[in-house]
Write an enzyme that holds these catalytic residues in place. Structure first.
Site: not given
Ligand code: NAD
Ligand code: TYD
Length: 351
Positions: A131-133, A157, A161
């Site tokens: 992630t960019d975070e 988080y 990461k």
């Molecule tokens: P998500 O929470 O929707 O899915 C995570 C998946 O991992 C789930 O299916 C869960 O069952 C599985 N999982 C969790 N712990 C596990 C374990 N110990 N063993 C096996 N499986 C396990 O997450 P997402 O949003 O799809 O993100 C996927 C990846 O991409 C993550 O690594 C996250 O850090 C990264 N990422 C997410 C975003 C975003 O905006 N969602 C952006 C950048 C990077």
């Molecule tokens: P989120 O979808 O949780 O992603 P991330 O924290 O990883 O960026 O949140 C996106 C943005 O929205 C973040 O600035 C937090 C804000 N947010 C709210 O204002 N209310 C909410 O209920 C949630 C879940 C997020």
């Protein structure tokens, strides 16, 4: 690479990556390893489950013996690692769960890959999805995250990461593990668990429930359509040089409150409500602890070196996304009723 292990494939982004790889590469065998936590949902892969080149394995990436067995049994030569605990708010409540899944889980996967590939690293690849975070928070509007930006994670988080990213690079440097690493901005699109901003707010608009805006709603996120992230992973997995890092993002920054207004306007139009009908649902609540102010990715390196660019404009992507959640009420209800996990475990465990 033909035998690809995708971890976290039942989650939001993972399900789109699994679908893309299973359909685009019929000669690959795709193994989806997922623990099916609250965020894992095999319903996300209904259209894929009968494909001959797809297999689901239920398991925990922290289980090193299981990881060793999977590498041996299926002769895994490529890994796309997405499994993780992914929600910042949950990490604030329970940082240990994040250290366990994201740090220890990644470490056990790396260890299994290193052992299985010892002496035969040629032609193997470990793609770590991050992630960019990890870069922390931007405080002036001219700055963007580059691949060279120093790590400065601010939430449990992002700290977990960042730690996993460091372990991946350490395995590359120390043991010669062939890896690539990607840091992506916020994803949106179908199949996202309704704890994240976009699906939560769409569902609440439909149900006339409050929209909890943290702080003043002035935090900025850079949003990318999830299928474009999956396309970027495909490109980087196949075309990048070993040891490279790419930032993935859409040059698409939105202040939360502006994005929320777009969501309300679009959802009200689709639902047939008068313009402004759901504005009253906006509810300012206490800010998230340590809330990062702004994320913004510079994805120039990926565009210049590998030719990737987002395929969808945001206006089109958000409309598509809102329609998907409104059309898939049953998907949402299954998740929010809390019964889907047990049901799907019984359904799919032995596949
Ligand atoms: P998500 O929470 O929707 O899915 C995570 C998946 O991992 C789930 O299916 C869960 O069952 C599985 N999982 C969790 N712990 C596990 C374990 N110990 N063993 C096996 N499986 C396990 O997450 P997402 O949003 O799809 O993100 C996927 C990846 O991409 C993550 O690594 C996250 O850090 C990264 N990422 C997410 C975003 C975003 O905006 N969602 C952006 C950048 C990077
Ligand atoms: P989120 O979808 O949780 O992603 P991330 O924290 O990883 O960026 O949140 C996106 C943005 O929205 C973040 O600035 C937090 C804000 N947010 C709210 O204002 N209310 C909410 O209920 C949630 C879940 C997020």
């Amino acid at each position: 690479m033909k035998n690809i292990l995708i971890t976290g494939g039942a989650g939001f982004i993972g399900s789109h990556v699994v679908r893309l790889f299973c359909t685009k590469y019929p000669d690959y065998k795709i193994y989806n390893l997922d623990k099916l936590t609250y965020a894992g949902n095999l319903e996300n892969l209904k259209d894929v489950e009968e494909l001959a080149n797809y297999k689901f394995i239920k398991g925990d990436i922290c289980d090193l013996e299981l990881m060793r067995q999977i590498f041996a049994d299926y002769k895994i030569d490529g890994v796309i690692h997405l499994a993780a605990e992914s929600h910042v708010d949950r990490s604030i409540k329970d940082p240990f769960a994040f250290a366990m899944a994201n740090v220890m889980g990644t470490l056990s996967l790396l260890q299994a890959a290193k052992e299985a590939w010892a002496g035969t690293m040629e032609g193997k690849r470990f793609h770590h999805v991050s992630t960019d975070e990890v870069y922390g928070s931007l405080h002036n509007e001219e700055e963007f995250f580059l691949e060279t930006t120093p790590y400065d994670p601010q939430s449990p988080y992002s700290a977990s990461k960042a730690s996993s990213d460091h372990f991946v690079r350490a395995f590359g440097n120390t043991y010669g593990l062939p890896f690539v690493l990607t840091n992506c901005s916020n994803n949106y699109g179908p199949n996202q668990f309704p704890e994240k901003l976009i699906p939560l707010f769409i569902n609440n608009i439909r149900n006339g429930k409050p929209l909890p805006v943290y702080g003043k709603g002035e935090n900025v996120r850079d949003w990318l359509y999830v299928v474009d992230h999956a396309r970027a992973i495909d490109t980087i997995f196949h075309d990048a040089k070993n040891g490279e890092t790419y930032n993935v993002g859409g040059f698409n920054e939105w202040k939360n409150i502006d994005l929320i207004k777009v969501m309300i306007k679009t959802a009200d139009r689709i639902l047939g409500n008068p313009e402004g009908y759901s504005d009253k649902l906006i509810t300012y609540v206490q800010d998230r602890a340590g809330h990062d102010l702004r994320y913004a990715i510079d994805a120039t390196k990926l565009n210049k070196e590998l030719g990737w660019e987002p395929s969808l404009q945001f206006e089109e992507g958000i409309e598509k996304t809102i329609r998907w959640y409104l059309d898939n009420e049953e998907w949402m209800n299954n998740i929010t009723s809390g019964e889907y996990e047990k049901y799907y475990l019984e359904m799919y465990n032995n596949k």
